[in-house]
Scaffold this motif. Structure first.
Motif, mmCIF file in Angstrom:
data_model
loop_
_atom_site.group_PDB
_atom_site.id
_atom_site.type_symbol
_atom_site.label_atom_id
_atom_site.label_comp_id
_atom_site.label_asym_id
_atom_site.label_seq_id
_atom_site.Cartn_x
_atom_site.Cartn_y
_atom_site.Cartn_z
ATOM 1 N N TYR A 1 231.284 -22.794 11.937
ATOM 2 C CA TYR A 1 231.737 -21.405 11.122
ATOM 3 C C TYR A 1 230.256 -20.791 10.650
ATOM 4 O O TYR A 1 230.351 -19.673 10.186
ATOM 5 N N ALA B 1 243.290 -21.767 23.537
ATOM 6 C CA ALA B 1 243.487 -21.891 22.111
ATOM 7 C C ALA B 1 243.782 -20.521 21.140
ATOM 8 O O ALA B 1 243.054 -20.277 20.186
ATOM 9 N N PHE C 1 245.938 -18.140 18.879
ATOM 10 C CA PHE C 1 246.828 -18.785 17.601
ATOM 11 C C PHE C 1 248.016 -18.056 18.082
ATOM 12 O O PHE C 1 248.415 -16.952 18.080
ATOM 13 N N HIS D 1 251.069 -18.249 16.514
ATOM 14 C CA HIS D 1 251.808 -17.341 15.145
ATOM 15 C C HIS D 1 251.060 -15.832 14.895
ATOM 16 O O HIS D 1 251.507 -15.192 13.988
ATOM 17 N N PHE E 1 240.871 -11.875 13.750
ATOM 18 C CA PHE E 1 240.521 -13.265 13.057
ATOM 19 C C PHE E 1 239.094 -13.323 12.739
ATOM 20 O O PHE E 1 238.710 -13.392 11.547
ATOM 21 N N MET F 1 237.350 -13.070 8.872
ATOM 22 C CA MET F 1 236.545 -14.260 8.162
ATOM 23 C C MET F 1 235.520 -13.861 7.821
ATOM 24 O O MET F 1 234.646 -14.373 6.890
ATOM 25 N N ARG G 1 253.124 -11.146 20.974
ATOM 26 C CA ARG G 1 252.592 -12.359 20.560
ATOM 27 C C ARG G 1 252.039 -13.151 21.865
ATOM 28 O O ARG G 1 252.441 -12.801 23.044
ATOM 29 N N ASP H 1 247.947 -28.079 17.925
ATOM 30 C CA ASP H 1 247.053 -28.319 18.878
ATOM 31 C C ASP H 1 245.641 -28.259 18.252
ATOM 32 O O ASP H 1 245.339 -27.200 17.586
ATOM 33 N N LEU I 1 243.333 -25.395 18.319
ATOM 34 C CA LEU I 1 243.431 -24.102 17.391
ATOM 35 C C LEU I 1 242.528 -24.328 16.005
ATOM 36 O O LEU I 1 241.882 -23.144 15.687
ATOM 37 N N ALA J 1 239.427 -21.724 15.086
ATOM 38 C CA ALA J 1 239.384 -21.085 13.782
ATOM 39 C C ALA J 1 238.035 -21.409 13.258
ATOM 40 O O ALA J 1 237.316 -20.371 12.561
ATOM 41 N N ALA K 1 235.929 -19.276 10.161
ATOM 42 C CA ALA K 1 236.824 -19.718 9.093
ATOM 43 C C ALA K 1 236.342 -21.032 8.666
ATOM 44 O O ALA K 1 236.098 -22.043 9.383
ATOM 45 N N ARG L 1 236.655 -24.593 5.991
ATOM 46 C CA ARG L 1 238.023 -25.380 5.961
ATOM 47 C C ARG L 1 239.265 -25.043 5.247
ATOM 48 O O ARG L 1 240.194 -25.061 5.622
ATOM 49 N N GLN M 1 239.904 -21.529 4.632
ATOM 50 C CA GLN M 1 240.537 -20.623 5.585
ATOM 51 C C GLN M 1 241.527 -21.332 6.520
ATOM 52 O O GLN M 1 242.407 -20.808 7.135
ATOM 53 N N ARG N 1 245.152 -20.238 7.071
ATOM 54 C CA ARG N 1 245.300 -19.289 7.988
ATOM 55 C C ARG N 1 246.077 -19.909 9.347
ATOM 56 O O ARG N 1 246.657 -19.494 10.004
ATOM 57 N N ILE N 2 245.579 -21.210 9.651
ATOM 58 C CA ILE N 2 246.206 -21.778 10.883
ATOM 59 C C ILE N 2 246.927 -22.940 10.499
ATOM 60 O O ILE N 2 248.073 -23.009 10.967
ATOM 61 N N PRO O 1 250.509 -22.062 8.709
ATOM 62 C CA PRO O 1 251.498 -21.410 9.122
ATOM 63 C C PRO O 1 252.045 -22.183 10.274
ATOM 64 O O PRO O 1 253.413 -22.206 10.465
ATOM 65 N N MET O 2 251.248 -22.909 10.889
ATOM 66 C CA MET O 2 251.725 -23.787 12.025
ATOM 67 C C MET O 2 252.790 -24.925 11.652
ATOM 68 O O MET O 2 253.414 -25.383 12.408
ATOM 69 N N HIS P 1 260.871 -12.993 16.462
ATOM 70 C CA HIS P 1 259.768 -12.641 16.933
ATOM 71 C C HIS P 1 258.967 -13.767 17.835
ATOM 72 O O HIS P 1 258.233 -13.466 18.568
ATOM 73 N N HIS P 2 259.282 -15.073 17.552
ATOM 74 C CA HIS P 2 258.572 -16.032 18.466
ATOM 75 C C HIS P 2 259.032 -16.002 19.740
ATOM 76 O O HIS P 2 258.350 -16.358 20.454
#
Lengths: 376, 316
Positions: free
Chosen positions: A97, A109, A111, A113, A122, A126, A154, B210, B213, B217, B222, B224, B226, B230-231, B234-235, B314-315
């Protein structure tokens, strides 16, 4: 220090005049996994320089270290030894990062969601960019990859090709200095893959970002790249423009890995400069390019492409070697004719001309400018 | 008028065949569900009906009920009846017990989440063949009875327990810390008892995460914290919700833990209800209190499920 190691420009596909600014400089990087006795060397003192605004491809079979090299540049792995410079800055030990580098993953990969535009935003969020800029860049990226209509979908509702585009937009949005692409096209079907190859090239031209692309598909590498590095077993065997790699393979592995090629035994006689006198099976002799000045006289392997050969009458003066037609494989735009030489070696000739009957004797003309003496 | 069209196109016939198959499948599923429904009916609904019935009857002098309808049990929950003139005045005694129980169960749930999340993440990040060993260790406490495990905690945290003796011998403290028979002791006991119920669903959802992901991020700047916010969180949300429900509900109705570790000084719902069937000999009120608890929990769950359902749509 880095320059000292890389100073001989020979064999990097770059002329002195062509040199641009170095964007990525990998300097004698070694990566070992595991410790002690069980350590496996994934990269063995690899050095490579990638120029600004270049489409650079790492090509090789699986396990050759190409993905490891990419992950080292991204920061997902840290080098065991050696340096990685990005635009002049040593980044080898920074976390991902903190590197102005983004990756398009093989599995994308995305996201799951988040929506398409949330995915694209994203990286910008950040980086704490101002909201107006985030909005504007996101919209620009959506239009760059032609996904405006699906901005609020989505990501799990998208097709493979659409996911691919989102992954590209997401990685390009923060305007990285280098975009890393880890076999991003391998999950797509052939037709879509061809389209995306052109699309990727367009994106690279439009954004002016340096692309480092990893693939095991030699055709893909030749189609898109400015330069290609062919890797095997943790080493870079040859770096060059696609034409150079194809026409002047330096090593037997490179010749074999890229395209169809005939490799036969021959004897090397007198060497003058970059060329040498080669005696073919059957006694004919020609002057061939040497892939390396260290090749010494005696038994060597020579290589030539099927499409550069021509079938001629056995008694034609142009016939370099003579053999029997063993097999003919038709593939639409032409045929591959397998000719068995008297010493048992088979030479493949690609031709769209009419071909003699099976078992007929034929001569094969091997134009000497297309013959390369290989290093094993 | 046109002749009715004979709809025998291939597609229609296919659709009809598919519908038939679906009906058959549904029938099979219902058949498979039957044993479970039977058990729930006999051992769940039947006692529940009895509770409902008892809650509207009059308490018997020596426990049990007399068959006289009365709403007194529900009134008693909110009001106090004056012994002399029988007038009602608001009383918060039982509401306080409910409030304290909900508070303790909430705190214990949050505590279990904070302890359980890193644990589950640790296990999920282990190589596949090692995970089973860790999961086995997590479930190991279930091999011993809860009562015995709670006594073990009692021995550890009492004034002459390992913690106090240890701290005193090192010289950190001079007089023993008073842990046992406090809300803190109940809190420790609840977390200990229900931690596996938090870890297991968390693990189940983190295991599916996964790791690419997370890498993606990190790659997109992002850090650690974040990445976690954020990932990963939520997952892992389905696991977090399941874990919290699995800890909160039994924590709210816990009986053994507050009885032994809380010393029965401050009542939790479970002990209060038990009391009604024991020394208070007020079965209708015990039934009513239990039903009120059930309604509160079910209402909370329903609200959650409805919200989660909306998000789930929504999913796709």
């Amino acid at each position: 220090m880095a320059d000292a190691a890389l100073s001989p420009m020979k064999g990097t596909g770059l002329d002195e005049a062509e040199q641009g600014r170095d964007m990525v400089l990998v300097d004698r990087v070694t990566k070992e996994f595991g410790r002690g006795e069980q350590a496996v060397t994934a990269l063995d003192a690899v050095s490579v320089r990638i120029l600004e605004n270049e489409f650079f491809t790492l090509l090789g079979p699986s396990g050759c270290g190409k993905t490891t090299l990419l992950r080292l540049i991204a920061g997902f792995e840290l080098p065991t030894r050696g340096q990685i410079l990005l635009d002049g800055q040593e980044i080898g030990h920074l976390p991902p990062y903190k590197r102005p580098v983004n990756t398009v993953f093989q599995s994308y990969a995305l996201f799951p969601h988040m929506t398409v535009s949330q995915n694209i935003r994203f990286g910008l969020e950040m980086l704490r960019k101002p909201d107006a800029e985030i909005e504007q860049t996101t919209r620009a990226m959506l239009s760059l990859v032609r996904m405006e209509a699906l901005a609020n979908r989505r990501t799990d509702q998208l097709s493979g090709g659409q996911q691919q585009r989102v992954a590209l937009a997401r990685a390009l949005a923060p305007r990285p200095k280098v975009l890393l692409l880890d076999e991003p096209l391998s999950a797509l079907d052939l037709k879509l893959r061809k389209d995306m190859q052109i699309e990727l090239k367009r994106l690279q031209n439009e954004t002016g970002i340096t692309f480092v692309f990893v693939t095991h598909d030699q055709e893909e590498a030749l189609t898109m790249s400015d330069r290609v590095a062919v890797m095997q077993a943790g080493n870079i065997l040859q770096i060059g423009a696609p034409k150079e790699i194809y026409n002047r393979p330096a090593k037997r592995f490179v010749a074999d890995f890229i395209g169809d090629i005939n490799i036969i035994d021959a004897t090397l006689g007198n060497v003058t400069g970059a060329k040498g006198q080669v005696t073919l099976p059957g006694g004919a002799s020609l002057t061939a390019y040497l892939s390396d000045s260290s090749i010494s006289q005696g038994a060597v392997s020579i290589a030539f492409r099927p499409e550069n050969l021509r079938l001629v009458a056995p008694d034609d003066a142009a016939a370099s070697v003579i053999g029997q037609i063993e097999n003919v494989v038709y593939f639409g735009s032409g045929s591959n004719v397998h000719v068995r030489l008297e010493n048992g070696t088979t030479v493949v000739v690609r031709t769209s001309d009419s071909i003699g009957a099976l078992d007929a004797r034929t001569g094969v003309e091997i134009p000497e400018e297309h013959v390369q003496v290989l290093v094993d | 008028m046109l002749a009715p069209v004979q709809d025998t196109s291939n597609e229609t016939r296919l659709a009809r065949a598919r519908r038939l198959r679906d009906v058959e499948e549904r029938r099979t599923r219902r058949f498979l569900l039957a044993p479970a429904l039977l058990v729930i009916g006999i051992f769940g609904l039947f006692p529940l009906t009895i509770s409902m019935l008892y809650s509207i009857l009059t308490p018997g002098t020596y426990g049990g009920v007399t068959w006289k309808l009365s709403g007194e049990a529900y009134l008693q929950f909110l009001f106090e009846r004056d012994i002399f003139d029988g007038s009602l005045s608001l009383s918060s005694t039982y509401l306080q017990i409910y409030g304290r129980s909900i508070g303790l169960a909430l705190v214990a749930t949050i505590g279990a989440l904070i302890l359980g999340f890193p644990t589950a993440y640790f296990i999920a990040s282990k190589p596949r063949e090692q995970r089973n060993i860790w999961l086995f260790l997590i479930t190991l406490p279930f091999w011993t009875n809860l009562l015995i495990r709670t006594y073990a905690i009692l021995l550890i945290i009492r004034d002459e327990g390992i913690i106090n003796l240890g701290l005193m011998s090192v010289g950190v403290i001079e007089t023993p810390l008073n842990i046992l028979y406090t809300d803190g002791a109940v809190f420790i006991g609840l977390i200990y008892s229900y931690l596996p119920f938090m870890v297991l669903p968390l693990y189940a959802s983190l295991e599916k995460l996964d790791f690419k992901l997370v890498e993606a991020a990190y790659d997109l700047y992002a850090n650690r914290f974040q990445v976690l916010r954020r990932i990963i969180i939520p997952m892992a949300k389905p696991g977090i919700v399941a874990g919290c429900i699995l800890v909160f509900i039994p924590g709210l109705g816990a009986y053994i833990t507050p009885e032994l570790l809380g010393g029965g000084k401050k009542l939790m719902i479970g002990n209060m209800i038990a009391l009604q069937f024991g020394s208070s000999r007020n079965w209708p009120f015990g039934s009513a209190a239990a039903l009120i608890l059930m309604v509160v929990v079910m209402a909370a769950l329903l609200i959650y499920v409805r919200n989660a359902g909306k998000q789930g749509a929504h999913h796709g």
